[in-house]
Write an enzyme that holds these catalytic residues in place. Sequence first.
Site, short mmCIF file in Angstrom:
data_model
loop_
_atom_site.label_atom_id
_atom_site.label_comp_id
_atom_site.label_asym_id
_atom_site.label_seq_id
_atom_site.Cartn_x
_atom_site.Cartn_y
_atom_site.Cartn_z
N LYS A 193 39.76 -21.50 -8.02
CA LYS A 193 39.30 -19.98 -7.91
C LYS A 193 40.58 -19.82 -7.15
CE LYS A 193 37.60 -16.16 -6.08
NZ LYS A 193 37.11 -14.91 -4.88
N LYS A 246 37.90 -19.79 -12.38
CA LYS A 246 38.25 -18.29 -11.66
C LYS A 246 39.89 -17.54 -12.18
CE LYS A 246 36.37 -14.29 -9.07
NZ LYS A 246 35.69 -14.21 -7.85
C1 PBG Z 1 34.66 -12.49 -3.39
C2 PBG Z 1 34.48 -12.46 -4.32
C3 PBG Z 1 35.44 -11.95 -5.50
C4 PBG Z 1 35.12 -12.21 -6.92
C5 PBG Z 1 33.70 -13.01 -7.08
N1 PBG Z 1 33.34 -12.69 -5.67
C6 PBG Z 1 36.77 -11.03 -5.34
C7 PBG Z 1 37.79 -11.95 -4.14
O1 PBG Z 1 37.60 -12.84 -4.28
O2 PBG Z 1 38.41 -11.30 -3.49
C8 PBG Z 1 36.06 -11.17 -7.99
C9 PBG Z 1 34.97 -11.24 -8.88
C10 PBG Z 1 35.61 -10.37 -10.01
O3 PBG Z 1 36.85 -10.51 -9.54
O4 PBG Z 1 35.03 -9.67 -11.07
N2 PBG Z 1 34.73 -13.39 -2.42
ZN ZN Z 2 35.68 -13.08 -0.74
#
Ligand code: PBG
Ligand code: ZN
Length: 322
Positions: A193, A246
């Site tokens: 991520k 992601k």
């Molecule tokens: C929480 C989380 C996020 C997303 C999924 N889980 C946001 C982030 O890390 O700030 C992003 C999902 C999306 O943008 O559709 N940690």
């Molecule tokens: Zn988070």
Amino acid sequence: MLNRPRRLRKNPIIRELVAETRLSKDMFIYPYFVIPGKKHIHPIAAMPGINHFSVDELVKDVEHGLKHGLNKILLFGAGEEKTSDASSSFSKNSIVVKAVTELKKQFGDELYVITDVCVCAYTTHGHCGILQNDYVQNDASVEVLAKMALSHARAGADMVAPSDMMDGRVGAIRNLLDKNGLENTSIMSYAIKFASAYYGPFREAADSSPKKGDRKSYQMDFRNGNEALKEAILDENEGADILMVKPALAYLDILRDLKENTLLPVACYNVSGEYSMVKIAAQKGLIDEQRIVMENMHAFARAGASIIITYHAKDILNKSWL
Ligand code: PBG
Ligand code: ZN
């Protein structure tokens, strides 16, 4: 001329015959935002077509999706009490626990329920862990995340999906679940991520923006490909069942690298910013939404994803875009 590649593009039948990538409705997971209260369906301004649902309305919406084969959902909780210790995230009365309990009561094994495990929507500071001296503390955060996963699994979640990027959280979650007799609850790790600006619209939806600073001390630097594989291998070794990349669109190379370096199923998350860019351009009449969406979905599959988490899933299935 001996080679005329156009021969295999002559008409739709031959094009179908030689297509190398095919999508199926079974690949798609649809994210939902669930909030406390009753009779709420609140549009999320930054994500056209996406709503906050209270549990009662969520059940109705899921039922409709199920009729079209949308039987895998990813749940995010929003609108809960925020504290510095994120205690509402692992409460046995949390909104996610309530939603999972109700969905499982209504649909049982007809519906596969995945829960996002992260505390950024439950902390006053908006970080994905426990903050001390302006630094997100790894091991203290992992403890909370494991408790959160346990609460979801106890409620009946089929799979938990940690999205925090703390070190060692997959192993800790696996351990705690197993100790509590939940060895059949799966873990889909947000293994790779990146710290991405593409999460912008989501943070409005989950009200989860960090109040101060950014997520770069835990989410990955988008310049790094080797490190991405390292993260994935660690999670695999800690017991992850599925590995996710992601965001998706700007990271197709990473998806392909991961696919070539693991035997686990590979997922990608087509995130909020990617969704809203398409959706809003389509609303303005600048692009053909269906064609752009399906081009993107095929790109994910071609790069190596066999699982696609996307806010477009409802349109794809309900409107028979496949
Ligand atoms: C929480 C989380 C996020 C997303 C999924 N889980 C946001 C982030 O890390 O700030 C992003 C999902 C999306 O943008 O559709 N940690
Ligand atoms: Zn988070």
